[in-house]
Enzyme design. Structure first.
Site, PDB file in Angstrom:
ATOM      1  N   ASP A 149       0.839  -1.188   0.000  1.00 62.31           N
ATOM      2  CA  ASP A 149       0.000   0.000   0.000  1.00 62.31           C
ATOM      3  C   ASP A 149       0.882   1.248   0.000  1.00 62.31           C
ATOM      4  OD1 ASP A 149      -2.579   1.441   0.494  1.00 62.31           O
ATOM      5  OD2 ASP A 149      -1.595   1.926   2.385  1.00 62.31           O
ATOM      6  N   GLU A 158       1.709  -0.293  -4.973  1.00 65.31           N
ATOM      7  CA  GLU A 158       0.796   0.781  -5.352  1.00 65.31           C
ATOM      8  C   GLU A 158       1.680   2.013  -5.527  1.00 65.31           C
ATOM      9  OE1 GLU A 158      -3.405   2.576  -3.741  1.00 65.31           O
ATOM     10  OE2 GLU A 158      -1.772   2.345  -2.288  1.00 65.31           O
TER      11      GLU A 158
END
Length: 713
Positions: free
Chosen positions: A345, A381
């Site tokens: 993330d 990401e």
């Protein structure tokens, strides 16, 4: 109670050796750290002892005769001086950063803050209340488990198809799963779910965060929950709610069962921030142990946390002990839980050094050289909200990246927007403009049209405006521009024409994801039309808004879409050029007059430079060619028509018998020979075709035959 002995500074955390427990915790600035022991209920502190030794900034001690199952926490003594980055407060019980299992959960009160929450001096004040009653406790574990002959599937990147799912939301409404197991690891790997994965043909399940996380106080007070779980507190412990029987072995059994079915497990992990929030947040673990080491602070004001994450704080991966924490956590999940990869993330944060993002940062270098981690799947990401935070295509070799440009261009192309052909072509050809460097491969582009963050596929074709009112933020949260279309009516419609258009566009986008170069990713529930009723930021919706509604899978439309996606995945597997392991640039000629990749208009002519730049042109044909071992060259052609009218596409030369493998306008139609020199592509649809160019030999050429099925030699 035994007296603490000196113990060892490694390994960090609590380690049971059968005769006692060694405790070790890092702090560069603490003056003393106390080990606090609790009764089995976790309510009563039964002992408090200072860790007797400190080695290389690690406090440690050994407790003889202690056993697995012991509940504990820490208290740290040192300066409370926020202006200099220090926030020690021994009144606050701190969770061990290396806790492997948690007992209890955070129960919010003002006592969890290191300062007097409503003091006029704000976080410069000091709170003397004991936070232990509201804190979860760490549990000393016995990590033994019989893995038997478990082996990771080791699915090659080029053959990987990812299924992104929320562990809880995936099975909460699954009727053929035991009620008490729904929403847990037991349900994830239950026979009905494994049967579903196999029917689809996916090769990896990518789970939203399963690290133990905190329910944000703001959400709790609003009557909501942090459903997604991007609020980690314990990097080594599974979220207790995801274990139906409370046993860590439940997760291991689930992974073993998935591996036996040939399915990999990828964890979405959050190392960019923690649940403690900004400098005005709670003191739960890292902040109380060594705020100045664990978090990045503003250089001009050490009282303030850097907030490149939008979550209040930013983990300081530039500190060697913090980097060690993350690396130890990653290795722990690989070695003790046999996970097959990670999705990071806000991965740009992990690559930030003091001067900004660096693909040669300490974190990337450490992962790439690690003998265990360098062999698992690594996905980033590639963005955050900090300066220069968008880094798509700039991660180092070995990492794949979520490609939001693919998502946006695919949505816009199939919505019928003008001027999309150049961008769309670059994306479905593997985004070589972004990834073809440093020997990276097409699989580095993770291609998707929907994910947990944003609209589902069904909502992409049903809503033009976000509908996030239930989140309690006056519909201001979530993406404002989704490149979606409702095709006539906002939300559900009983109009047969609108419903048919939506279904056709959805199938065309699914075919785009699965027939493009790169790694395809599907969102759980998209395979049978799951909706979130237009909510494109359902992070706080632990309810039927986010839970996968399996009733849709049992409808004729749902059954048909599941079968259709299974067929797309099987076609991708069968035709190697659809998952080619190198970038195609139209420079190689595997057969006379046939380039490895080429683009044509609907008349079968190569797209000219002027046509590429003509905003009125929308249709497009992509042909790819890759030789087989026997010298024959399969030509796989994808014709795409985003206009509302049916179009007759000419087959590009050379003239060869051609098989229609798939028509998204007729998803149940069998493979068949194309008739004549043109193929009708219905409006808002795509057609996949294949012909076989024979090996180039001297003498009389062999008879040409149309083939279908697996074109791999």
């Amino acid at each position: 109670m035994s007296i603490l002995e000196e113990g060892l500074p490694y390994p960090l955390g609590a380690t049971w050796d059968g005769l006692g427990v060694n405790f070790a915790v890092f702090s560069a600035h603490a003056e003393q750290i106390d080990l606090c022991l609790f009764d089995p209920s976790g309510r009563r502190e039964i002992a408090r002892m200072a860790l007797p030794e400190q080695t290389d900034e690690v406090f440690h001690g050994y407790l003889p005769n202690a056993r697995a199952g012991l509940l504990y926490g820490f208290r740290a003594h040192g300066p409370y001086n926020p202006q200099h980055g220090h926030r020690f407060n021994p009144n606050k019980l701190l969770l061990d950063p290396y806790a492997k299992q948690l007992a209890g959960e955070v129960r919010w009160s003002d006592a969890l803050y290191g300062y007097r929450l409503h003091s006029p001096r704000a976080d410069l004040s000091f709170d003397r209340r004991d936070s232990a009653p509201g804190m979860p406790k760490a549990v000393v574990i016995d990590g033994s488990f019989n893995w038997g002959d478990d082996r990771p599937p080791n699915v090659p990147w080029g053959e990987t198809v990812i299924y992104e799912a929320h562990l809880r939301g995936l099975t909460m409404l699954r009727p053929d799963v035991l009620h008490h197991e729904r929403g847990t690891f037991a349900a994830l790997a239950s026979p009905p779910m494994i049967e579903h994965y196999k029917r689809l043909g996916i090769t990896a399940v990518e789970l939203l965060p399963i690290h133990a996380f905190v329910q944000d106080r703001r959400l709790v007070e609003m009557g909501l929950k942090n459903f997604w779980g991007y609020n980690s507190l314990a990097f080594f412990a599974p979220e207790p709610r995801y274990l139906s029987d409370g046993s860590l072995n439940e997760m291991k059994v689930a992974i073993r069962r998935l591996h036996a079915a040939g399915i990999e497990v990828v964890l979405d992990v959050v190392y960019n921030h923690t649940a403690e929030g900004s400098e005005e947040g709670a003191t739960l673990s890292f902040r109380g142990l060594d705020n100045l080491s664990y978090y990045r602070q503003e250089t001009h004001d050490w009282r303030r946390c850097v907030n490149d994450t939008g979550c209040g704080n930013t983990v300081n991966l530039s500190h060697p002990r913090v980097l060690q924490l993350v690396m130890d956590s990653l290795r722990y999940w690989v070695e003790h839980y046999h996970v097959d990869g990670f999705r990071f993330d806000l991965g740009t944060v992990l690559g930030r050094e003091t001067h900004g993002f660096d693909p040669g940062s300490g974190f990337f270098d450490a992962v790439r050289q690690d003998p265990a981690l360098s062999r698992v799947k690594l996905i980033s990401e590639p963005w955050d909200i900090g300066p220069g935070g968008y880094q798509l295509g700039n991660h180092p070799p070995g990492f794949a990246e979520w490609n939001d440009k693919f998502r946006d261009s695919t949505r816009r192309f199939w919505r019928g927007d003008g001027g999309q052909r150049p961008e769309f072509a670059a994306r479905i050809a593997g985004s070589s403009d972004l990834f073809d460097k440093r020997s990276r491969k097409p699989w580095a582009s993770v291609n998707f049209v929907s994910s947990h963050d944003g609209y589902t596929l069904a909502d992409t074709t049903s809503y033009e405006r976000r509908h996030n009112e239930a989140n309690g933020e006056d519909n201001r949260d979530g993406h404002g521009e989704n490149y979606s279309s409702n095709w006539g009516v906002e939300g559900p419609s009983s109009d047969p024409e609108i419903r048919a258009t939506r279904a056709r566009v959805a199938r065309a986008m699914l075919a785009t994801v699965l027939f493009a170069q790169g790694t395809p990713m599907l969102l759980a529930g998209d395979e049978f039309g799951r909706t979130q009723n237009g909510n494109n930021n359902a992070y706080a919706q632990d309810n039927e808004t986010s839970w996968v509604d399996w009733r849709k899978a049992a409808t004729p439309e749902g059954e048909a879409l599941v079968d259709f996606i299974g067929r797309l995945i099987e076609l991708r597997r069968a035709h190697k050029v659809l998952h080619c392991n190198r970038f195609l640039h139209g420079l190689d000629q595997p057969a006379p007059g046939v380039l490895d990749i080429a683009w044509f208009d609907e008349n079968g002519a190569p797209v000219s430079p002027d046509a590429w730049n003509d905003h009125r042109e929308r249709t497009l044909t992509l042909r790819r060619a890759k030789p087989r071992a026997d010298g024959a060259v399969p030509l796989v052609t994808l014709m795409m028509n985003p206009t509302p009218e049916d179009r007759a596409f000419a087959l590009p030369p050379p003239k060869l018998p051609t098989t229609i493998l798939c028509d998204t306008a007729a998803p149940e139609a069998p493979e068949r020979l194309a008739e004549g020199d043109r193929v009708t592509v219905a409006g808002r649809s795509a057609v996949l075709l294949m012909s076989l160019h024979p090996p180039v030999r001297r003498g009389r050429p062999p008879k040409l035959e149309a083939i279908s099925g697996d074109d791999q030699a």
